[in-house]
Write an enzyme that holds these catalytic residues in place. Structure first.
Site: not given
Ligand code: IPE
Ligand code: MG
Length: 241
Positions: A17, A65
């Protein structure tokens, strides 16, 4: 590296991330962060292999996502095709065994072909097993397992009493993986984000503020040192108690 060679985790998972923030800090488009982050996967996998980790499972693109802007999704779906084409020979000669887990019905056909090809050309490699999770989410994985097991019961192939944790594990993408020892998440977010929910049952968790593109060998060493300082009891007691 200042780590104990006798206490190396066998299976490590990572939530990569912070690619977007890494780019933003440099006033670059988010895709530059994804590019740098993708190259970092290889460097970190090499560092993991060097210290003896056998399985590295990386969260690259989640079932959620797809909610991102189309241009970003397009970049993430197309970049691996270019990358794997360019490095195909190198990968074929490397020690990495590459695998992919996640849904297979939503990613573009060209990417799917590339992923299948990468798995095929590395399937007999004996180095680290590097698993890239693409269109992966635990809710999806566990729901799929529940459907398969229900079907087995409806078809009379198993009795309801035969549904055990071991049977459920046999229906997860990770069915032939060793137990997860350590999860590392970068970029300061303290959450699991629908990743390996079942597999995390007794894993150690490590969170760092470092953004994924900046996560290097030194950061890996810190994570492993933290893991080695933990007292894993799996619900039992210490030896000396
Ligand atoms: C991780 O970086 C990569 C993917 C999820 C594809 P992010 O894109 O989430 O980066 P931030 O969180 O916006 O910094
Ligand atoms: Mg993020």
């Amino acid at each position: 590296m200042n780590i104990d060679p006798n206490k190396i985790p066998i299976h490590v998972a990572m939530i990569l991330d912070g690619n977007g923030r890494w780019a933003k800090k440099r006033l670059l488009p988010r895709t530059f962060g994804h590019r740098k982050g993708a190259f970092n996967i290889v460097d970190v996998a090499k560092a993991c292999e060097a210290i003896g980790i056998k399985y590295l499972t990386m969260f690259c693109f989640s079932t959620e996502n797809w909610n991102r802007p189309e241009s970003e999704i397009n970049y993430i779906m197309n970049a691996p095709i270019r990358y794997f084409k360019r490095y195909r020979e190198k990968i074929a000669k490397s020690s990495f065994r590459i695998r992919f887990i996640g849904r297979r019905d939503r990613i573009p056909a060209l990417l799917l072909n590339t992923l299948n090809d990468m798995e095929e050309i590395t399937k007999n490699h004996t180095g680290i097993t590097l698993t890239l999770c693409v269109d992966y989410g635990s809710y999806d994985e566990i729901t799929t397992a529940a459907k398969e097991i229900t079907q087995l019961a409806l078809d009379g192939k198993i009795k309801v009493d035969e549904i055990t944790p071991e049977l459920i594990e046999q229906h997860l993408f990770t069915k032939d993986f060793p137990k997860l020892d350590l999860l590392i998440r970068t970029s300061g977010e303290i959450r699991i984000s629908n990743y390996l929910l079942w597999q995390l049952g007794y894993a150690e968790l490590y969170f760092t503020d470092t953004l994924w593109p900046d996560f290097d060998e030194k950061e890996l060493e810190k994570a492993i040192q933290s893991y080695q300082s933990r007292n894993r009891r799996f619900g039992g007691l210490n030896d000396n108690k």
